[in-house]
Structure formats: C-alpha cells, structure tokens
Design an enzyme around this catalytic site. Structure first.
Site, PDB file in Angstrom:
ATOM      1  N   CYS A   1       0.821  -1.207   0.000  1.00 19.85           N
ATOM      2  CA  CYS A   1       0.000   0.000   0.000  1.00 19.85           C
ATOM      3  C   CYS A   1       0.856   1.259   0.000  1.00 19.85           C
ATOM      4  CB  CYS A   1      -0.937  -0.007   1.200  1.00 19.85           C
ATOM      5  SG  CYS A   1      -1.957   1.457   1.286  1.00 19.85           S
TER       6      CYS A   1
ATOM      7  N   CYS B   1      -1.514   1.780  -3.052  1.00 20.96           N
ATOM      8  CA  CYS B   1      -2.501   2.844  -2.808  1.00 20.96           C
ATOM      9  C   CYS B   1      -1.904   4.245  -2.777  1.00 20.96           C
ATOM     10  CB  CYS B   1      -3.198   2.628  -1.467  1.00 20.96           C
ATOM     11  SG  CYS B   1      -3.389   0.939  -0.943  1.00 20.96           S
TER      12      CYS B   1
ATOM     13  N   LYS C   1      -0.005   5.418  -6.020  1.00 22.68           N
ATOM     14  CA  LYS C   1      -1.040   5.447  -7.069  1.00 22.68           C
ATOM     15  C   LYS C   1      -1.928   6.681  -6.926  1.00 22.68           C
ATOM     16  CE  LYS C   1      -4.803   4.325  -6.081  1.00 22.68           C
ATOM     17  NZ  LYS C   1      -5.308   2.990  -5.891  1.00 22.68           N
TER      18      LYS C   1
ATOM     19  N   TYR D   1      -9.249  -3.248 -10.822  1.00 18.40           N
ATOM     20  CA  TYR D   1      -8.870  -2.026 -10.100  1.00 18.40           C
ATOM     21  C   TYR D   1      -7.634  -1.363 -10.712  1.00 18.40           C
ATOM     22  CZ  TYR D   1     -11.720  -3.048  -5.911  1.00 18.40           C
ATOM     23  OH  TYR D   1     -12.725  -3.259  -5.015  1.00 18.40           O
TER      24      TYR D   1
ATOM     25  N   GLU E   1      -7.404   2.103 -12.939  1.00 20.65           N
ATOM     26  CA  GLU E   1      -6.771   3.276 -12.320  1.00 20.65           C
ATOM     27  C   GLU E   1      -5.605   3.782 -13.164  1.00 20.65           C
ATOM     28  OE1 GLU E   1      -8.113   2.489  -7.709  1.00 20.65           O
ATOM     29  OE2 GLU E   1      -6.078   1.973  -8.256  1.00 20.65           O
TER      30      GLU E   1
ATOM     31  N   HIS F   1     -26.871  22.103   0.163  1.00 23.60           N
ATOM     32  CA  HIS F   1     -26.931  22.640  -1.186  1.00 23.60           C
ATOM     33  C   HIS F   1     -25.978  23.804  -1.362  1.00 23.60           C
ATOM     34  CE1 HIS F   1     -28.850  23.438  -5.025  1.00 23.60           C
ATOM     35  NE2 HIS F   1     -28.884  24.724  -4.712  1.00 23.60           N
TER      36      HIS F   1
ATOM     37  N   GLU G   1     -25.787  15.900  -2.113  1.00 23.22           N
ATOM     38  CA  GLU G   1     -27.202  16.099  -1.762  1.00 23.22           C
ATOM     39  C   GLU G   1     -28.118  15.174  -2.563  1.00 23.22           C
ATOM     40  OE1 GLU G   1     -29.003  19.928  -2.828  1.00 23.22           O
ATOM     41  OE2 GLU G   1     -27.402  20.247  -4.270  1.00 23.22           O
TER      42      GLU G   1
HETATM   43  P1  NDP Z   1      -8.601  -7.438 -10.221  1.00 22.38           P
HETATM   44  O1  NDP Z   1      -9.005  -8.723  -9.647  1.00 22.38           O
HETATM   45  O2  NDP Z   1      -9.278  -6.190  -9.773  1.00 22.38           O
HETATM   46  O3  NDP Z   1      -8.781  -7.503 -11.800  1.00 22.38           O
HETATM   47  C1  NDP Z   1      -8.145  -8.505 -12.556  1.00 22.38           C
HETATM   48  C2  NDP Z   1      -8.433  -8.276 -14.031  1.00 22.38           C
HETATM   49  O4  NDP Z   1      -7.616  -9.149 -14.781  1.00 22.38           O
HETATM   50  C3  NDP Z   1      -9.871  -8.560 -14.407  1.00 22.38           C
HETATM   51  O5  NDP Z   1     -10.261  -7.647 -15.386  1.00 22.38           O
HETATM   52  C4  NDP Z   1      -9.818  -9.978 -14.963  1.00 22.38           C
HETATM   53  O6  NDP Z   1     -10.741 -10.181 -15.994  1.00 22.38           O
HETATM   54  C5  NDP Z   1      -8.415 -10.031 -15.566  1.00 22.38           C
HETATM   55  N1  NDP Z   1      -7.781 -11.343 -15.472  1.00 22.38           N
HETATM   56  C6  NDP Z   1      -7.693 -12.125 -14.370  1.00 22.38           C
HETATM   57  N2  NDP Z   1      -6.974 -13.231 -14.644  1.00 22.38           N
HETATM   58  C7  NDP Z   1      -6.601 -13.158 -15.936  1.00 22.38           C
HETATM   59  C8  NDP Z   1      -5.838 -13.988 -16.789  1.00 22.38           C
HETATM   60  N3  NDP Z   1      -5.327 -15.135 -16.372  1.00 22.38           N
HETATM   61  N4  NDP Z   1      -5.659 -13.593 -18.076  1.00 22.38           N
HETATM   62  C9  NDP Z   1      -6.179 -12.425 -18.507  1.00 22.38           C
HETATM   63  N5  NDP Z   1      -6.892 -11.594 -17.742  1.00 22.38           N
HETATM   64  C10 NDP Z   1      -7.100 -11.948 -16.461  1.00 22.38           C
HETATM   65  O7  NDP Z   1      -7.012  -7.362 -10.010  1.00 22.38           O
HETATM   66  P2  NDP Z   1      -5.973  -6.162  -9.974  1.00 22.38           P
HETATM   67  O8  NDP Z   1      -4.692  -6.769 -10.348  1.00 22.38           O
HETATM   68  O9  NDP Z   1      -6.478  -4.992 -10.736  1.00 22.38           O
HETATM   69  O10 NDP Z   1      -5.944  -5.751  -8.442  1.00 22.38           O
HETATM   70  C11 NDP Z   1      -5.620  -6.728  -7.443  1.00 22.38           C
HETATM   71  C12 NDP Z   1      -6.323  -6.397  -6.156  1.00 22.38           C
HETATM   72  O11 NDP Z   1      -5.718  -5.281  -5.550  1.00 22.38           O
HETATM   73  C13 NDP Z   1      -7.783  -6.010  -6.320  1.00 22.38           C
HETATM   74  O12 NDP Z   1      -8.609  -7.116  -6.324  1.00 22.38           O
HETATM   75  C14 NDP Z   1      -8.021  -5.138  -5.124  1.00 22.38           C
HETATM   76  O13 NDP Z   1      -8.435  -5.933  -4.058  1.00 22.38           O
HETATM   77  C15 NDP Z   1      -6.667  -4.529  -4.850  1.00 22.38           C
HETATM   78  N6  NDP Z   1      -6.631  -3.140  -5.292  1.00 22.38           N
HETATM   79  C16 NDP Z   1      -7.512  -2.247  -4.730  1.00 22.38           C
HETATM   80  C17 NDP Z   1      -7.525  -0.940  -5.127  1.00 22.38           C
HETATM   81  C18 NDP Z   1      -8.490  -0.002  -4.521  1.00 22.38           C
HETATM   82  O14 NDP Z   1      -9.037  -0.310  -3.474  1.00 22.38           O
HETATM   83  N7  NDP Z   1      -8.777   1.150  -5.140  1.00 22.38           N
HETATM   84  C19 NDP Z   1      -6.598  -0.434  -6.144  1.00 22.38           C
HETATM   85  C20 NDP Z   1      -5.733  -1.461  -6.687  1.00 22.38           C
HETATM   86  C21 NDP Z   1      -5.768  -2.750  -6.260  1.00 22.38           C
HETATM   87  P3  NDP Z   1     -12.313 -10.547 -15.773  1.00 22.38           P
HETATM   88  O15 NDP Z   1     -12.676 -10.099 -14.391  1.00 22.38           O
HETATM   89  O16 NDP Z   1     -13.014  -9.767 -16.815  1.00 22.38           O
HETATM   90  O17 NDP Z   1     -12.390 -11.986 -15.947  1.00 22.38           O
END
Ligand code: NDP
Length: 449
Positions: A43, A48, A51, A178, A182, A438, A443
């Site tokens: 983080c 976090c 980012k 995520y 982002e 407001h 709101e």
């Molecule tokens: P996510 O789980 O959010 O997203 C993963 C993405 O990768 C999805 O679009 C999924 O597709 C795709 N995917 C998964 N496996 C494969 C694969 N084998 N081949 C191709 N595409 C694939 O993961 P992130 O890496 O973005 O983030 C990890 C974690 O970190 C998040 O789950 C979250 O908990 C945390 N995080 C939180 C943030 C916040 O709170 N703002 C910011 C950044 C990270 P599909 O779903 O369409 O199948």
C-alpha cells in the site's frame, strides 16, 4: 512454558504486519518483524499511496482544461514525468521512515531481510539465524500474477510502473480490474494513447452494472480504447524498443511503449516454509485461516492479502489489530466483513457499499432502485458533459438501504460517509428526512424520489 526469544514474530512489514506489531508491543509483548523489501508494504511503497499521488497529478490535466470555463488563462502549462516520479518516490521514502519510526517508538525490533518459517515456533532469517517465537504472524501480502504468453517478460506490473524512465506515449493495459482502470485513467489523463485489453467483455467485475457502464462510456469518450474478449497472445519487442502486442481475434498488433499487466494478485507464499509447520496452502496459494486468523498450526497466524479474502489495506489493518488484541490483551475479536466500502480511483472515480442491484434482485423478494443521473455543477462550464450517477438499492419490505453506488467527482470521499448510514441499517425514509446540503453533489443522496 518454553522460553521464546519473542512473544510475536511478524513476517512482513506491510499494513497488517505493522499494525499487529505495534499493537502487540503496546500490550507489552516482545515483538520483532522481518521485511525483505521496504517497511510499509504494498500500500505504502507500490500501491494505494503512490497510485493516489499519480491520480491527483494526472487529474490536473482535466482541471487545467476546465479552468478556462471559469475565466482562467493558463499559459505555458507543461508536465514533467520525471519530476512527478521523483516527488512520489521521495514521499514514499518519507512514509517508509514514518512507518519505521512507529516500529522504533513501540520498541518493535526489525530485521531487514527475508524470513521463512522453519517450524511451528521457529523463523529462519536469510542470514541463517534462527529465532524462536511463541507466536508467528505471516503478513507477507500478495504479488502480481502475470499470465504466461510469449514475450510476457517484456511486460511490467504495478510494481514497476512507478519507476518508468519517461512517460510512455502508447500504453497497453491487460486486465480491466482495479489496477488496470486506475492506471488507464492516469496515463489517459497524461495524454498517452491507452488501450485496455481484457479476457472478458466487462470492466470491474463486482461493481454495480450502471457504474461500470457509465465509466466505460466516459473513458471511451476521453479516448481510451478497449479490446474485449481479447487477452494478449504474444508480445514482440521491436528493434526500436517498442512492443507489438497481439491480442486474441485481432491480426493487427497494437504498438506500445509499455504493456502493464494487471490481472490480479496472488498470495506471496512461495518458499515460505509453511509446510514445516504442517500448513497446507489453498488453491490460490493462500494461507487458510479461521475467523480469528488462526492457521492449522496453533502458534501461526495470518492476516491480510496472504489469506486471499478481501485484498484491501483497511481490512488487513483491522485483522492485524484484532489479532494483536486477542493474543496479548485477552480479547476475542473478529473482523466484520459485511458492508465493506470500496472505490476505484479511475477518472472519474467510482465507489460502492453493500449490494449491487443485481445482487439485491437475487437475494430479496422485492427491491426498489432509486437513481440520480446528474451533471455536476463543476462540469457545467467545462468543455465536457460528463454526468455523475448515483444509485440506492432498497429492500421494499423494510425500506432498508441495501447498497449505495456512485460514480462522479469525489465519489470515494462521499461514499465513505454514506457507508456509515448503510452500515447502521438506515432506511430510505431516514435518508430522505435528512435535509440536503446545497449546492453539492452529495445532496443527490437525500433527494432521490
Ligand atoms: P482485479 O481482480 O481487480 O482484476 C483482474 C483483471 O484481470 C480482471 O479484469 C480480470 O478479468 C483479468 N484477469 C484475471 N486473470 C486473468 C488472466 N489469467 N488472463 C487475462 N486476464 C485476467 O485485479 P488487480 O490486479 O487490478 O488488483 C488486485 C487487487 O488489488 C484487487 O482485487 C483489489 O483488491 C486490490 N486493489 C484495490 C484498489 C483499490 O481499493 N482502489 C486499487 C488497486 C488494487 P475478468 O474479471 O473480466 O475476468
């Protein structure tokens, strides 16, 4: 009772590990923590915090554009990636020092090397030293997963993206979760050409469909291209250093300066020695734990991303705090995982708490859905016509608000406050009894009829 060198040895100085260390020490426990990289964890060091700084920095591009509508002439505005990158890096250094000071001021000993488990009460440091502890807490977090395809070694993950030598002109992002959304927003705002490629036909699985649809439309209007049902098949590095990215169903490659793979994160348990304590890993490499964060070995505990439950910093912190209280202050606390608010710092950002409309339709006999589709006042004079969208999901039988979902400026800030009302189980009528503030965007939450 056997005499151990420490009451608690924590492996991993991230959000969960540092909180557990500090609280355990404040209860009088003798605590040590080992960290192989930098104090602060994902983080603080490469997640976090840096980012969010990039999101802030890049969003100035929109703000500067909008300023003209409010009478401002800004001449000579230009952006310097290296300056931003170095500022972010120095702020990460500052935070790392603050976390280290927290450990020091709480008399938590820290070892800057890798530690593995060598038995139920034994930790082995990379230097070879073995240390005994009454309790061991594993809080090593997770690590980006990179699907294997030819040329995947040319891709980067969120670990490397903060250190780019220059702003890439062309960016391909694999994944639409995520991290992908982002960083797609950051690079798009900084005027890079961004293409998001995903294996499925949707972005941000798990969020309310109306928000996902709105974000998709706005980001497309802002210039982000999408290739759905089209994961990367191979990446080829060209003589001039650029990358050709071949995705499923598209014979023509995308040309990119960087390919950012953001396809989820896996618990970082490889080689951790858990088998020496009889702990079997789960299917995704996670450490299975019960509601008290106990593993199958009575002296070993795990919190945070390594347990692969909810990969969010505030959750890891809660888990680490509860565990330290339970071990050293005689409590018996568990973490309440219901109604966890979450946000995506896309541009615009979105946020939600509770059931999505689709989930509520599955779980409740009858629901009511209230929406507000509005143009934020600040956007009125701007060149773009981006609209915000809020949704309340309500149980028709009890009038209780089951979920709140928002996309628009400052949505995460507003959502955190309204999440208290949802957590408290308030009804739609109680929302409506609250007088609007407001003029504000928030709101809308008390004006939906
Ligand atoms: P996510 O789980 O959010 O997203 C993963 C993405 O990768 C999805 O679009 C999924 O597709 C795709 N995917 C998964 N496996 C494969 C694969 N084998 N081949 C191709 N595409 C694939 O993961 P992130 O890496 O973005 O983030 C990890 C974690 O970190 C998040 O789950 C979250 O908990 C945390 N995080 C939180 C943030 C916040 O709170 N703002 C910011 C950044 C990270 P599909 O779903 O369409 O199948």
């Amino acid at each position: 009772m056997a005499d151990f060198e420490y009451d608690l040895f924590v492996i991993g100085a991230g959000s969960g590990g540092v909180r557990a260390s500090r609280i355990a020490a404040s209860h009088g426990a003798r605590v040590a923590v080992a960290e192989e990289f930098r104090v602060g964890g994902t983080c603080v060091i490469r997640g976090c915090v840096p980012k969010k700084l990039l999101v802030y920095a890049s969003s100035f591009a929109h703000e500067l554009g909008d300023a003209a509508g409010f009478g401002w002439t800004i001449e000579g505005a230009k952006f310097d990636w290296a300056a931003l990158r170095d500022f972010v890096a120095s702020d990460v250094d500052r935070l790392e020092r603050a976390y280290t000071n927290t450990l020091d001021s709480n008399k938590v000993e820290h070892f800057h090397e890798r530690a593995t488990i060598a038995g139920p009460n034994t930790v082995r440091l990379a230097s070879g030293r073995e240390i005994s502890a009454r309790h061991i807490l594993v809080a090593v977090g997770a690590w980006p997963v990179v699907p294997q395809f030819p040329g995947s070694e040319h891709c980067i993950t969120s670990n490397e993206v903060f250190h780019l030598p220059e702003l890439p002109r062309r960016v391909v992002v694999q994944g639409a979760g995520y991290i992908a959304m982002e960083f797609a927003g950051v690079f798009n705002a900084l005027a890079s050409q961004v293409t998001v490629v995903n294996r499925s036909d949707q972005i941000l699985r798990g969020y309310d469909e109306s928000l996902r649809d709105r974000l998709l439309r706005i980001t497309m209007a802002r210039g982000i291209d999408y290739r759905f049902n089209s994961p990367i098949e191979r990446v080829e590095k060209q003589a001039d250093g650029c990358l050709h990215v071949y995705t499923k169903g598209h014979p023509d490659p995308l040309t990119a300066d960087i390919v950012l793979v953001a396809t989820g994160r896996r618990p970082k348990t490889d080689g951790l020695g858990l088998e020496t304590a009889g702990i079997a890993l789960g299917a995704n490499g996670e450490i299975p734990v019960n509601e008290f964060n106990a593993t199958s070995c009575p002296s070993i505990w795990a919190v945070g991303d390594v347990t692969d439950r909810v990969q969010l910093t505030p959750v890891a912190i809660r888990e680490g705090h509860a565990l330290a209280d339970n071990l050293f202050a005689g409590t018996s606390r568990t973490v309440d995982y219901s109604l966890i608010p979450s946000a995506v710092f896309s541009q615009p950002p979105l946020a939600g708490v509770g059931l999505t409309e689709a989930q509520a339709r599955e779980q409740f006999r009858e629901i009511k859905v209230f929406t507000s589709d509005f143009r934020p006042m600040k956007n009125m004079f701007a060149q773009h016509a981006e609209r915000g969208f809020y949704k309340l999901v309500v149980d028709a039988a009890t009038d209780q608000v089951l979920g709140v979902h928002m996309i628009g400026p400052e949505a995460p800030e507003i959502l955190q406050a309204v999440a208290i009302a949802v957590k408290a189980g308030l009804t739609k009528e109680q929302f409506d009894q609250t007088i609007a503030l407001h003029p504000s965007m928030a709101e809308e939450l008390v004006l939906m009829r």
